[in-house]
Enzyme design. Sequence first.
Site, PDB file in Angstrom:
ATOM      1  N   LYS A 110       0.853  -1.176   0.000  1.00 49.96           N
ATOM      2  CA  LYS A 110       0.000   0.000   0.000  1.00 49.96           C
ATOM      3  C   LYS A 110       0.899   1.239   0.000  1.00 49.96           C
ATOM      4  CE  LYS A 110      -4.049   1.712   2.566  1.00 49.96           C
ATOM      5  NZ  LYS A 110      -4.913   1.428   3.726  1.00 49.96           N
ATOM      6  N   ARG A 181     -13.302  -8.272  -2.268  1.00 50.61           N
ATOM      7  CA  ARG A 181     -14.194  -7.332  -1.594  1.00 50.61           C
ATOM      8  C   ARG A 181     -15.595  -7.419  -2.202  1.00 50.61           C
ATOM      9  NH1 ARG A 181     -10.168  -2.880  -0.381  1.00 50.61           N
ATOM     10  NH2 ARG A 181      -8.183  -3.636  -1.173  1.00 50.61           N
ATOM     11  N   ASP A 250     -16.078  -1.244  -0.939  1.00 55.51           N
ATOM     12  CA  ASP A 250     -14.745  -1.697  -1.330  1.00 55.51           C
ATOM     13  C   ASP A 250     -13.867  -1.970  -0.106  1.00 55.51           C
ATOM     14  OD1 ASP A 250     -15.104   1.286  -1.452  1.00 55.51           O
ATOM     15  OD2 ASP A 250     -12.916   1.229  -1.417  1.00 55.51           O
ATOM     16  N   ASP A 260      -8.242  -1.970   5.709  1.00 55.76           N
ATOM     17  CA  ASP A 260      -8.120  -0.537   5.427  1.00 55.76           C
ATOM     18  C   ASP A 260      -8.375   0.333   6.659  1.00 55.76           C
ATOM     19  OD1 ASP A 260      -7.221  -0.735   2.847  1.00 55.76           O
ATOM     20  OD2 ASP A 260      -9.213  -0.818   1.988  1.00 55.76           O
TER      21      ASP A 260
END
Length: 488
Positions: A110, A181, A250, A260
């Site tokens: 990421k 997802r 998502d 996330d």
Amino acid sequence: MTQPDFDNSFVRELQGFYVDWKGAQVPDPKVLRLNRPLADELGLDADHLMTPDGAQELVGMRIPDGGSSVAMAYAGHQFGGFSPQLGDGRALLIGELIDRNGNRRDLHLKGSGKTPFSRGGDGKAVLGPVLREYLLGEAMHALGIPTTRALAASTTGETVLRNNGPEQGAVLARVAASHLRVGTFQFFAARGDHGRVKQLADYAIARHYPEIADTDAPYLELFRQVQARQAALIASWVHVGFVHGVMNTDNMTISGETIDYGPCAFLDAYSPDAVFSSIDRQGRYAFGNQPNLAHWNLARLAETLVLLINPDDQDAAISQLMEVLEDFPAQYQQHWLVGMRKKLGLFTARDEDLVLANDLHSLMQEDGSDYTRTFRALSRVADGDATALDGLLQAEGTVDWIARYQHRLKHDGESDTRVAAMDAVNPIYIPRNHKVEEALAAASDGDMEPFDRMLKILSTPFVEQQGAEAYTLPAPDGFGPYTTYCGT
């Protein structure tokens, strides 16, 4: 990464679900923190990862032997509005590792630079949000909550411009059961590509729910299984006072893991209306609204599966999906109540328990009581100390609630293990927001000691640690309202 056991089924089996891409070249990659126990669990050579070659692999400049490097495609509802194309705009899937327990796990970067999904963004991450996700993911893992985990936080040697000015560039290497997802299904369903929706559903079943592959209605059962995991996951968030902050479709995994950690936070004072994210101005993702949003997200997943369940009779398929979906509130409440009984030290189930638990939350809300400290003190109340909540819970009705609670415990029977059982589920230490900010601010100035100390304390959240009293306290009065940002 010296000869890790890669087996990249997503890339091999789902062509068209990703774009081959390589991370940006950066001037001076260095591994700032490496999760050595996790590296060992994954069969990786931790010493190699700390070398210059390892650092290049952990920021995406160099593909490890046997690995891949792809940006995954997905769509998503963001704050209720549908975006048909999101995807990995600053991330890359580096491959799948078979860990020492035989589990398949994604290795994902990421902050590794622009991809075709970047939508005008710079594709970068900066040090603060990377370390936040590292810290929060490991804290959630120690709390026993399904989550992605950090393998490494690396700096890139470049400066990245953000709202507060130039910041130090960084990349997070994280591990997940997968990065499938709800939005992955939406990407293809929105394009009317139901062949690929079926391909994705078959892959998700084989990877996460192989036991349902031969059932009479595997796609309906897939939905049922995903819903069950999400009901359990959101209840576990609520049990520890966690606010995700951006529950877009998502950001909801098919595996049932937390993913996330952007504008997330933990409660100090209990409030179902608690919102910390700077962009959640309407309170869509408030603490108490998280079960409702999970339910809403699941409805969006259901929409993508209609033609798989019954292509000849969509109304019948919708009816079947709705029957499952309508069970979510009761399913969630059952998970919440089972967990709440554990937090209250109740070994048996009685009808009055739901009211007892809800009344405690009402008192905490009225008083603005510290969520974590109040629950931790309950084991002393259960052990006969009716004063244990003094200074924590003072709302009118508290004395009556304690009497009702102690009366309920008498009906539960004597137990020598109750206090220990309660202390095993009610943490002493959570990532207190002000301590997180202290650690991130120090790290930005080159001092990693506060981060390391906090990480160590949060690794054993249920056990009292000498000299860690400051990590049990809510923010001081001068800290003010807490606001979090997504880091992009």
